[in-house]
Design a protein around this motif. Structure first.
Motif, PDB file in Angstrom:
ATOM      1  N   GLN A   1       0.838  -1.204   0.000  1.00 34.94           N
ATOM      2  CA  GLN A   1       0.000   0.000   0.000  1.00 34.94           C
ATOM      3  C   GLN A   1       0.874   1.256   0.000  1.00 34.94           C
ATOM      4  O   GLN A   1       0.624   2.207  -0.742  1.00 34.94           O
ATOM      5  N   GLN A   2       1.920   1.257   0.840  1.00 35.77           N
ATOM      6  CA  GLN A   2       2.830   2.405   0.891  1.00 35.77           C
ATOM      7  C   GLN A   2       3.513   2.624  -0.460  1.00 35.77           C
ATOM      8  O   GLN A   2       3.629   3.754  -0.934  1.00 35.77           O
ATOM      9  N   ILE A   3       3.955   1.529  -1.065  1.00 38.75           N
ATOM     10  CA  ILE A   3       4.615   1.636  -2.374  1.00 38.75           C
ATOM     11  C   ILE A   3       3.680   2.270  -3.394  1.00 38.75           C
ATOM     12  O   ILE A   3       4.068   3.171  -4.147  1.00 38.75           O
ATOM     13  N   LEU A   4       2.425   1.819  -3.409  1.00 42.03           N
ATOM     14  CA  LEU A   4       1.460   2.348  -4.378  1.00 42.03           C
ATOM     15  C   LEU A   4       1.102   3.796  -4.091  1.00 42.03           C
ATOM     16  O   LEU A   4       0.872   4.587  -5.020  1.00 42.03           O
TER      17      LEU A   4
ATOM     18  N   LEU B   1      10.904   4.259  -8.363  1.00 41.58           N
ATOM     19  CA  LEU B   1      11.048   3.069  -7.513  1.00 41.58           C
ATOM     20  C   LEU B   1      12.312   3.091  -6.664  1.00 41.58           C
ATOM     21  O   LEU B   1      12.295   2.675  -5.504  1.00 41.58           O
ATOM     22  N   ASP B   2      13.432   3.568  -7.236  1.00 43.60           N
ATOM     23  CA  ASP B   2      14.667   3.596  -6.452  1.00 43.60           C
ATOM     24  C   ASP B   2      14.536   4.522  -5.253  1.00 43.60           C
ATOM     25  O   ASP B   2      15.059   4.244  -4.171  1.00 43.60           O
ATOM     26  N   ARG B   3      13.808   5.627  -5.427  1.00 43.48           N
ATOM     27  CA  ARG B   3      13.585   6.548  -4.307  1.00 43.48           C
ATOM     28  C   ARG B   3      12.619   5.940  -3.294  1.00 43.48           C
ATOM     29  O   ARG B   3      12.814   6.074  -2.072  1.00 43.48           O
ATOM     30  N   ILE B   4      11.577   5.249  -3.776  1.00 43.86           N
ATOM     31  CA  ILE B   4      10.630   4.599  -2.871  1.00 43.86           C
ATOM     32  C   ILE B   4      11.358   3.566  -2.020  1.00 43.86           C
ATOM     33  O   ILE B   4      11.158   3.489  -0.801  1.00 43.86           O
TER      34      ILE B   4
ATOM     35  N   GLN C   1       1.749  12.093   5.795  1.00 44.74           N
ATOM     36  CA  GLN C   1       2.304  12.871   4.688  1.00 44.74           C
ATOM     37  C   GLN C   1       1.553  12.572   3.391  1.00 44.74           C
ATOM     38  O   GLN C   1       1.269  13.478   2.607  1.00 44.74           O
ATOM     39  N   HIS C   2       1.242  11.274   3.159  1.00 46.39           N
ATOM     40  CA  HIS C   2       0.452  10.914   1.975  1.00 46.39           C
ATOM     41  C   HIS C   2      -0.876  11.670   1.986  1.00 46.39           C
ATOM     42  O   HIS C   2      -1.330  12.188   0.959  1.00 46.39           O
TER      43      HIS C   2
END
Length: 255
Positions: free
Chosen positions: A50-53, A62-65, A82-83
């Motif tokens: 969920q956090q990734i999405l 993706l590298d920053r995530i 924050q989201h």
């Protein structure tokens, strides 16, 4: 509850290929592999996906995530807050653009009169909000809230002609910088022209110009990877070259 890779993919609306790739790069590992060789995911993995999405929706690479969510200091609750704020900002941006379109329709149909200033309000507010989301924290810490707020107010009050000119200047800075970089001399005529164009561009946002602040911004372009990526995207080394040119232009010495 546990999920196979197929069930989790269906639940989240992503492909099994995506989940396998996340496993490969180490951003989302399954909880375990069962005796049949299937990936099994539990509640922590569901939360991480969920956090990734969320981060993907906000435009992070993706590298920053991976860097963010695998950090020892990562705080899931703080990330959710924050989201939430960032999604509210996106909603406000969309509301502004929707209002802008509705006014434009009404103006075209002759039901209202729309000023030239109103025609660009939504776009300028979106630019302000985007800049706040990307760089606001660092800029405010470096220059203070008053300076940033004055800059935002100046942007909001730009005429259509000024907005067009500042956009043109931004493009000309990059074009001139690219040509100067080929010559390789930050003190050269083209490099100094790029520095001067950059100063002209800044004055559209700043209430007052100073050589020290100009040099400080140039240094930040090198120190902050996000700014550096903007200038280095087409020509690696462009951010440092512009920094050197601006330090020469302003007569400031590098620390």
């Amino acid at each position: 509850m546990e999920y196979t890779i197929q069930k989790l993919a269906k639940l989240a609306g992503v492909s099994t290929r995506t989940l396998r790739y996340y496993d490969e790069i180490g951003i989302l590992k399954p909880a375990r592999i069962n005796s049949s060789g299937y990936r099994i995911y539990g509640s922590p993995e569901v939360d991480r996906l969920q956090q990734i999405l969320f981060y993907r929706e906000l435009g992070l690479q993706l590298d920053r995530i991976k860097e963010v969510i695998t950090s020892p200091s990562f705080d899931g609750m703080n990330a959710l807050k924050q989201h939430h704020e960032q999604l509210l900002d996106k909603r406000r941006q969309l509301d502004l653009l929707i209002t802008n379109v509705e006014k434009t329709i009404a103006s075209t149909e002759g039901r209202i009169k729309m000023t030239d200033q109103e025609k660009f309000e939504g776009f300028k507010q979106k630019m302000i909000d985007d800049n706040e989301n990307k760089y606001g924290k660092e800029i405010r810490e470096k220059y203070g809230d008053d300076v940033v707020d004055q800059s935002n107010a100046k942007l909001k009050n730009m005429t259509p002609e000024q907005h067009e000119e500042v956009t043109r200047l931004a493009d000309e800075v990059k074009e001139t910088l690219a040509e100067a970089l080929k010559q390789g001399d930050p003190a050269g005529e083209l490099a100094q022209k790029a520095a001067d164009l950059h100063k002209q561009w800044l004055t559209y946002y700043w209430s007052e110009y100073s050589k020290e602040a100009h040099a400080g911004v140039a240094q930040m372009y090198v120190d902050d990877e996000r700014f550096k990526a903007y200038y280095d995207s087409e020509q690696p080394g462009a951010a440092e070259f512009l920094r050197d040119a601006i330090f020469i232009y302003t007569g400031m010495k590098q620390e």
